[in-house]
Design a protein around this motif. Structure first.
Motif, short mmCIF file in Angstrom:
data_model
loop_
_atom_site.label_atom_id
_atom_site.label_comp_id
_atom_site.label_asym_id
_atom_site.label_seq_id
_atom_site.Cartn_x
_atom_site.Cartn_y
_atom_site.Cartn_z
N VAL A 68 0.85 -1.20 0.00
CA VAL A 68 0.00 0.00 0.00
C VAL A 68 0.89 1.25 0.00
CG1 VAL A 68 -1.77 1.27 1.26
CG2 VAL A 68 -1.82 -1.23 1.23
N ASP A 69 0.65 2.12 -0.98
CA ASP A 69 1.38 3.40 -1.01
C ASP A 69 0.91 4.29 0.13
OD1 ASP A 69 2.77 2.69 -3.31
OD2 ASP A 69 1.16 3.41 -4.62
N ASN A 70 1.77 5.20 0.53
CA ASN A 70 1.39 6.13 1.59
C ASN A 70 0.25 7.02 1.14
OD1 ASN A 70 3.35 5.13 3.25
ND2 ASN A 70 4.86 6.69 2.74
N GLY A 71 -0.79 7.11 1.96
CA GLY A 71 -1.91 8.00 1.68
C GLY A 71 -1.59 9.40 2.16
N LYS A 72 -2.63 10.18 2.34
CA LYS A 72 -2.39 11.57 2.76
C LYS A 72 -1.90 11.64 4.21
CE LYS A 72 -7.24 12.65 4.00
NZ LYS A 72 -7.94 11.44 3.56
N ASP A 73 -2.17 10.58 4.99
CA ASP A 73 -1.61 10.47 6.34
C ASP A 73 -1.66 9.00 6.74
OD1 ASP A 73 -4.28 9.91 7.09
OD2 ASP A 73 -4.65 11.99 7.67
N ALA A 74 -1.19 8.68 7.95
CA ALA A 74 -1.11 7.29 8.40
C ALA A 74 -2.49 6.63 8.45
CB ALA A 74 -0.44 7.21 9.76
N ALA A 75 -3.49 7.36 8.94
CA ALA A 75 -4.84 6.80 9.04
C ALA A 75 -5.38 6.46 7.66
CB ALA A 75 -5.76 7.79 9.76
N ASP A 76 -5.13 7.33 6.70
CA ASP A 76 -5.61 7.10 5.33
C ASP A 76 -4.92 5.86 4.74
OD1 ASP A 76 -7.10 7.91 2.96
OD2 ASP A 76 -5.16 8.44 2.10
N THR A 77 -3.62 5.70 5.03
CA THR A 77 -2.88 4.55 4.51
C THR A 77 -3.43 3.24 5.09
OG1 THR A 77 -0.89 5.93 4.39
CG2 THR A 77 -0.58 3.54 4.27
N LEU A 78 -3.68 3.19 6.39
CA LEU A 78 -4.22 1.98 7.00
C LEU A 78 -5.64 1.71 6.52
CD1 LEU A 78 -4.01 -0.40 8.87
CD2 LEU A 78 -4.44 1.10 10.82
N THR A 79 -6.42 2.77 6.32
CA THR A 79 -7.78 2.59 5.78
C THR A 79 -7.73 1.97 4.39
OG1 THR A 79 -8.60 4.46 7.08
CG2 THR A 79 -9.90 3.81 5.15
N MET A 80 -6.78 2.42 3.55
CA MET A 80 -6.63 1.82 2.22
C MET A 80 -6.23 0.35 2.34
SD MET A 80 -4.91 4.74 -0.25
CE MET A 80 -3.42 4.97 0.71
N ALA A 81 -5.40 0.02 3.33
CA ALA A 81 -5.00 -1.38 3.53
C ALA A 81 -6.21 -2.24 3.90
CB ALA A 81 -3.93 -1.45 4.62
N VAL A 82 -7.07 -1.73 4.75
CA VAL A 82 -8.29 -2.45 5.13
C VAL A 82 -9.17 -2.67 3.91
CG1 VAL A 82 -10.41 -2.34 6.49
CG2 VAL A 82 -8.23 -1.70 7.54
N GLN A 83 -9.31 -1.66 3.08
CA GLN A 83 -10.13 -1.79 1.88
C GLN A 83 -9.57 -2.82 0.91
OE1 GLN A 83 -10.10 2.34 0.74
NE2 GLN A 83 -11.83 2.87 2.07
N GLU A 84 -8.23 -2.84 0.78
CA GLU A 84 -7.58 -3.84 -0.08
C GLU A 84 -7.80 -5.25 0.48
OE1 GLU A 84 -6.14 -3.83 -2.91
OE2 GLU A 84 -5.77 -1.72 -3.33
N ALA A 85 -7.67 -5.39 1.79
CA ALA A 85 -7.86 -6.71 2.41
C ALA A 85 -9.30 -7.19 2.23
CB ALA A 85 -7.52 -6.63 3.89
N ALA A 86 -10.26 -6.27 2.39
CA ALA A 86 -11.67 -6.63 2.20
C ALA A 86 -11.93 -7.09 0.76
CB ALA A 86 -12.56 -5.45 2.55
N ARG A 87 -11.24 -6.46 -0.19
CA ARG A 87 -11.39 -6.83 -1.61
C ARG A 87 -10.85 -8.24 -1.87
NH1 ARG A 87 -8.11 -6.68 -5.83
NH2 ARG A 87 -6.45 -5.61 -4.69
N LEU A 88 -9.75 -8.60 -1.19
CA LEU A 88 -9.11 -9.89 -1.42
C LEU A 88 -9.82 -11.03 -0.68
CD1 LEU A 88 -5.41 -8.74 -0.99
CD2 LEU A 88 -6.47 -9.48 -3.13
N ALA A 89 -10.51 -10.71 0.40
CA ALA A 89 -11.12 -11.74 1.24
C ALA A 89 -12.44 -12.22 0.64
CB ALA A 89 -11.36 -11.20 2.65
N GLU A 90 -12.80 -13.46 1.00
CA GLU A 90 -14.06 -14.08 0.57
C GLU A 90 -14.82 -14.54 1.81
OE1 GLU A 90 -12.92 -16.26 -3.55
OE2 GLU A 90 -11.90 -17.03 -1.76
N PRO A 91 -16.13 -14.78 1.70
CA PRO A 91 -16.87 -15.28 2.85
C PRO A 91 -16.19 -16.51 3.45
CG PRO A 91 -18.38 -14.67 1.11
CD PRO A 91 -17.00 -14.55 0.52
#
Length: 477
Positions: A421-444
């Motif tokens: 994950v590239d750095n977002g506008k701040d640390a919180a934004d970067t971790l939020t992007m990581a969560v979104q990526e993980a949700a995209r990769l995960a399945e039920p």
């Protein structure tokens, strides 16, 4: 060091404000010492300064003056996180001034017997669990130390009828001299904090100070499955009460049948296991079925064994342990269930600041895991993660200073889905992007697990902040 009362009229320096610094300064000031508190942060970043000055305590912010430490200083109490390499500490040691942490001061004023709990992983969970086991048995515990309330604050309120249950870090223990807990527990040793200690020898020696002043009237609770813990036995004068998941013990708390000896039943099924205690007379007491322990994961079985051994030593009957062992649901940021979204379960294990802690978390799940990891680079190569990544993880989402290093370990484990994950506008934004990526990769049916294997300080002020941002990002999916 001497008892605080013996510093009346003498010059004492407290290095580092924060909560523990404020409390220990008050203790020494109340004892009649001439206290100066020093913090390198600027005055506007030290909101505690005005409170201390109102009591007549001198506060110096914005750096360490050259004349802060001089031959007239009788004692230096430093914040545990401040390295021994900083000039005031170096100068104090050169002049022969005792350098201690708040734990040492608190020990001298505490009327209650102490239970000291340390280890590389599991300290907070075990300390909290012990507090609840003793509370349920009516033994009036006070839980303090590295876990929340500064020890010097709690020590002032304690009386001989209490048990002081203290979580202790290697940083705190390194700065002790006379500290003697009635019950001392070492949970495990893993390679961590080497940037502070300079190597494993100093790290292990700091942990071992937990036992240094114990006598035959005290008890040392040791992880019998950890070779480093066992290597300390020749140096311990206290009665030793071991706990083990892999061995049947002549005396101690252990799993029956053991994990190491029994393995799986025919057909791959796990045998039914029970936590038991064999006392000094050879009588064996059943405590709880392993499957009924309230926290998931084999490493939490180890924490339950340690907590049981400590509680029994403190006077809790083995037959009173099961209700709390089964109802306990853990501590924030330690394998904490956050939410389930679209059949995907999210867990916050932000406290996992080393590879061993992340490995332990991964073994807690049978489901496929999408792992979010990465953080402060302390020089580790993360090879230790390879087997768990290969066996337990379907994809990794990486951030922070170590993302390339952990990506290399993931490639070695054969993972195909590796997201940096590239750095977002701040640390919180970067971790939020990581969560979104993980949700995209995960399945039920999958698990999304934040278990960074790294400290947080490259991006976040603490692992608590990191964990709370993760939880907020999950709730906002």
């Amino acid at each position: 060091m001497k008892h605080p009362d013996e510093y009346r009229g003498k010059t004492v320096v407290v290095l580092g404000l924060a909560r523990s610094g404020v409390q220990v300064a008050k203790v020494l000031h109340k004892a009649g010492a001439e206290v100066t508190v020093n913090d390198r942060k600027e005055r506007e970043q030290c909101p505690e300064a005005s409170e201390l000055e109102a009591l007549g305590i001198s506060v110096i912010c914005g750096g360490h003056p050259d004349d802060l430490i001089h031959p007239g200083v009788a004692l230096l109490v430093k914040n545990p996180g401040i390295p021994y390499s900083v000039p005031p500490v170096q100068k104090a040691m050169e002049l022969g001034v005792p350098v201690v942490t708040e734990v040492e001061v608190a020990y001298h004023i505490c009327a209650a017997p102490m239970i000291g709990i340390t280890g590389s992983n599991g300290k907070t969970t075990t300390t909290t669990w012990v507090g609840q086991l003793l509370e349920d048995a009516g033994l009036s515990p006070i839980v303090a130390g590295n876990i929340g309330t500064p020890l010097s604050e709690a020590a002032q309120e304690a009386n001989p009828d209490n048990w002081m249950v203290v979580e202790l870090s290697s940083f705190q223990l390194k700065g002790t001299e006379d500290f003697r807990p009635r019950i001392a527990a070492l949970l495990n040793i893993a390679e961590t904090h080497l940037d502070y200690h300079g190597g494993m020898d100093d790290y292990i020696a700091s942990k071992a100070k937990l036992f240094a002043n114990q006598t035959a009237d005290d008890t040392a609770v040791l992880n019998w499955d950890d070779p480093v813990c066992r290597s300390l036995v020749p140096y311990i004068k206290a009665r030793i009460l071991p706990f083990s998941m892999n061995e049947v013990l002549r005396e101690g708390v252990y799993v029956m049948p053991p994990y190491g000896a029994e393995g799986q039943m025919p057909g791959g099924e796990e045998p039914e296991r029970t936590v038991v205690y064999t006392d000094e007379k050879g009588f064996t007491h059943e405590i709880i079925r392993v499957e009924n322990i309230g926290l998931p994961g084999r490493f939490n079985v180890g924490n339950a064994l340690a907590a049981s051994a400590i509680a029994i030593t403190a006077g809790v009957s083995p037959d009173r342990l099961e209700p709390v062992l089964s109802s306990f649901r853990g501590v924030e940021h330690r394998l904490e269930f956050v939410d389930e979204r679209d059949g995907i379960a999210y867990y916050n294990n932000s406290k996992a600041t080393n590879s061993k802690a992340t490995n332990m978390a991964l073994t807690s799940f049978k489901e496929p895991v999408v792992l979010i990891a990465g953080g402060l680079d302390r020089g580790s190569d993360y090879e230790e993660l390879v087997p768990s990544l290969r066996e337990r993880v379907k994809a990794v989402v990486l951030l922070g200073q170590t993302k390339e290093k952990i990506a290399a370990a993931a490639e070695k484990a054969g993972l195909k889905q590796i997201i940096l994950v590239d750095n977002g506008k701040d640390a919180a934004d970067t971790l939020t992007m990581a969560v979104q990526e993980a949700a995209r990769l995960a399945e039920p049916g999958d698990i999304v697990l934040l278990s960074p294997a790294c400290a947080s300080w490259d991006m976040f002020p603490s692992f608590e902040v990191r964990g709370r941002i993760f939880k907020e990002a999950v709730h906002n999916l």
